[in-house]
Design a protein around this motif. Structure first.
Motif, PDB file in Angstrom:
ATOM      1  N   ILE A  71       0.859  -1.181   0.000  1.00  0.00           N
ATOM      2  CA  ILE A  71       0.000   0.000   0.000  1.00  0.00           C
ATOM      3  C   ILE A  71       0.898   1.235   0.000  1.00  0.00           C
ATOM      4  O   ILE A  71       1.744   1.399   0.886  1.00  0.00           O
ATOM      5  N   ILE A  72       0.708   2.115  -0.986  1.00  0.00           N
ATOM      6  CA  ILE A  72       1.597   3.259  -1.159  1.00  0.00           C
ATOM      7  C   ILE A  72       0.785   4.526  -1.400  1.00  0.00           C
ATOM      8  O   ILE A  72      -0.423   4.480  -1.638  1.00  0.00           O
ATOM      9  N   HIS A  73       1.464   5.671  -1.341  1.00  0.00           N
ATOM     10  CA  HIS A  73       0.874   6.966  -1.671  1.00  0.00           C
ATOM     11  C   HIS A  73       1.990   7.913  -2.099  1.00  0.00           C
ATOM     12  O   HIS A  73       3.165   7.551  -2.065  1.00  0.00           O
ATOM     13  N   ALA A  89      -6.138  13.328   1.629  1.00  0.00           N
ATOM     14  CA  ALA A  89      -6.260  12.730   2.955  1.00  0.00           C
ATOM     15  C   ALA A  89      -6.976  11.385   2.885  1.00  0.00           C
ATOM     16  O   ALA A  89      -8.028  11.256   2.262  1.00  0.00           O
ATOM     17  N   GLY A  90      -6.382  10.370   3.516  1.00  0.00           N
ATOM     18  CA  GLY A  90      -7.003   9.059   3.619  1.00  0.00           C
ATOM     19  C   GLY A  90      -6.924   8.202   2.379  1.00  0.00           C
ATOM     20  O   GLY A  90      -7.526   7.126   2.348  1.00  0.00           O
ATOM     21  N   THR A  91      -6.201   8.608   1.346  1.00  0.00           N
ATOM     22  CA  THR A  91      -6.135   7.844   0.102  1.00  0.00           C
ATOM     23  C   THR A  91      -4.896   6.954   0.077  1.00  0.00           C
ATOM     24  O   THR A  91      -3.926   7.187   0.791  1.00  0.00           O
ATOM     25  N   SER A  92      -4.945   5.936  -0.779  1.00  0.00           N
ATOM     26  CA  SER A  92      -3.813   5.027  -0.941  1.00  0.00           C
ATOM     27  C   SER A  92      -3.965   4.279  -2.253  1.00  0.00           C
ATOM     28  O   SER A  92      -5.068   4.174  -2.801  1.00  0.00           O
ATOM     29  N   ALA A  93      -2.856   3.774  -2.758  1.00  0.00           N
ATOM     30  CA  ALA A  93      -2.831   2.952  -3.966  1.00  0.00           C
ATOM     31  C   ALA A  93      -2.210   1.607  -3.627  1.00  0.00           C
ATOM     32  O   ALA A  93      -1.636   1.425  -2.545  1.00  0.00           O
ATOM     33  N   LEU A 105       2.640  -1.955 -12.226  1.00  0.00           N
ATOM     34  CA  LEU A 105       1.189  -1.819 -12.347  1.00  0.00           C
ATOM     35  C   LEU A 105       0.610  -1.451 -10.988  1.00  0.00           C
ATOM     36  O   LEU A 105       0.765  -2.187 -10.015  1.00  0.00           O
ATOM     37  N   ILE A 106      -0.076  -0.295 -10.941  1.00  0.00           N
ATOM     38  CA  ILE A 106      -0.608   0.237  -9.688  1.00  0.00           C
ATOM     39  C   ILE A 106      -2.098   0.488  -9.846  1.00  0.00           C
ATOM     40  O   ILE A 106      -2.549   0.983 -10.883  1.00  0.00           O
ATOM     41  N   MET A 108      -5.108   2.703  -8.675  1.00  0.00           N
ATOM     42  CA  MET A 108      -5.341   3.999  -8.067  1.00  0.00           C
ATOM     43  C   MET A 108      -6.560   3.948  -7.146  1.00  0.00           C
ATOM     44  O   MET A 108      -7.341   2.989  -7.183  1.00  0.00           O
ATOM     45  N   PRO A 109      -6.769   4.964  -6.302  1.00  0.00           N
ATOM     46  CA  PRO A 109      -7.947   4.972  -5.421  1.00  0.00           C
ATOM     47  C   PRO A 109      -9.271   4.916  -6.178  1.00  0.00           C
ATOM     48  O   PRO A 109     -10.263   4.414  -5.662  1.00  0.00           O
ATOM     49  N   SER A 110      -9.300   5.405  -7.423  1.00  0.00           N
ATOM     50  CA  SER A 110     -10.521   5.363  -8.223  1.00  0.00           C
ATOM     51  C   SER A 110     -10.784   3.992  -8.825  1.00  0.00           C
ATOM     52  O   SER A 110     -11.849   3.767  -9.399  1.00  0.00           O
ATOM     53  N   GLY A 111      -9.817   3.068  -8.719  1.00  0.00           N
ATOM     54  CA  GLY A 111      -9.948   1.750  -9.317  1.00  0.00           C
ATOM     55  C   GLY A 111      -9.236   1.617 -10.643  1.00  0.00           C
ATOM     56  O   GLY A 111      -9.136   0.513 -11.182  1.00  0.00           O
ATOM     57  N   VAL A 112      -8.762   2.724 -11.198  1.00  0.00           N
ATOM     58  CA  VAL A 112      -8.054   2.699 -12.475  1.00  0.00           C
ATOM     59  C   VAL A 112      -6.674   2.077 -12.281  1.00  0.00           C
ATOM     60  O   VAL A 112      -5.974   2.379 -11.313  1.00  0.00           O
ATOM     61  N   LYS A 113      -6.279   1.209 -13.209  1.00  0.00           N
ATOM     62  CA  LYS A 113      -4.964   0.578 -13.167  1.00  0.00           C
ATOM     63  C   LYS A 113      -4.010   1.357 -14.062  1.00  0.00           C
ATOM     64  O   LYS A 113      -4.328   1.643 -15.213  1.00  0.00           O
TER      65      LYS A 113
END
Length: 202
Positions: A71-73, A89-93, A105-106, A108-113
């Protein structure tokens, strides 16, 4: 110095810490200033690739040094550019696949790869203050303290100020019956009007 740090803290949604350095920061700044851009980039890349950093929360390292599922940011888009992604605030990838020498390959918080260069750096963990979205503003002045100005509806304006303006009473049209919603500059905003870039034809 204190006023600058206070203004920086107010403009961020996550909790911030102020780090003060005596001679280290001054020495690093002078080294970057006196060297050329190419030499500076090589120094930064060597520090990123060969620095011994433990994989703990808060550690910053290249994506190639991380494992799958981390888990990264605060992720970079280009090596040495600085964090650009996942900073709210509160987000992570999350790293979905084992990083290779080229890309990682990551998710994102929105679900996009997203594929990102493995030389880019990121910070392990989740951004602090996850309850930022649950905060309620107690009065209108609190919103003004945050720099948010009032938003006036177009139908409440005059015809000279907005395409929706004018008319008598609570008019839902700007002089013409059935006119579509428009921006202050006259472009349609609803009814299926395409506002994004045109899709490339195959």
């Amino acid at each position: 110095m204190f006023e600058m740090a206070l203004s920086l803290w107010r403009s961020r949604t996550a909790s911030s810490t102020l780090h003060l350095f005596a001679n280290t920061l001054r020495g690093f700044s002078s080294e970057v200033t006196n060297s050329s851009a190419q030499k500076t980039r090589e120094i930064m890349m060597n520090q990123m690739m060969y620095s011994d950093i433990n994989s703990r929360i808060g550690s910053c390292m290249p994506l190639s040094a991380m494992r799958i599922g981390t888990i990264i940011h605060n992720i970079e888009l280009n090596p040495g550019q600085g964090g650009k992604l996942v900073r709210a605030a509160g987000t992570s990838a999350k790293i979905l696949k084992e990083p290779t020498s080229a890309y990682c390959l990551i998710q994102m918080p929105s679900g996009v790869k997203k594929l990102i260069d493995s030389r880019c750096r990121a910070t392990v963990g989740v951004v602090s203050n996850p309850s930022h979205g649950d905060r309620k503003l107690r009065k209108a002045g609190h919103s003004r303290w945050l720099g948010r100005r009032p938003v006036v509806r177009g139908v409440a304006m005059n015809a000279v100020d907005h395409p929706h303006g004018g008319g008598r009473g609570k008019s839902k049209s700007s002089g013409k019956f059935g006119q579509v919603s428009r921006t202050p500059w006259g472009k349609p905003t609803k009814s299926g009007y395409k506002t994004g870039p045109l899709k490339r034809r195959r």
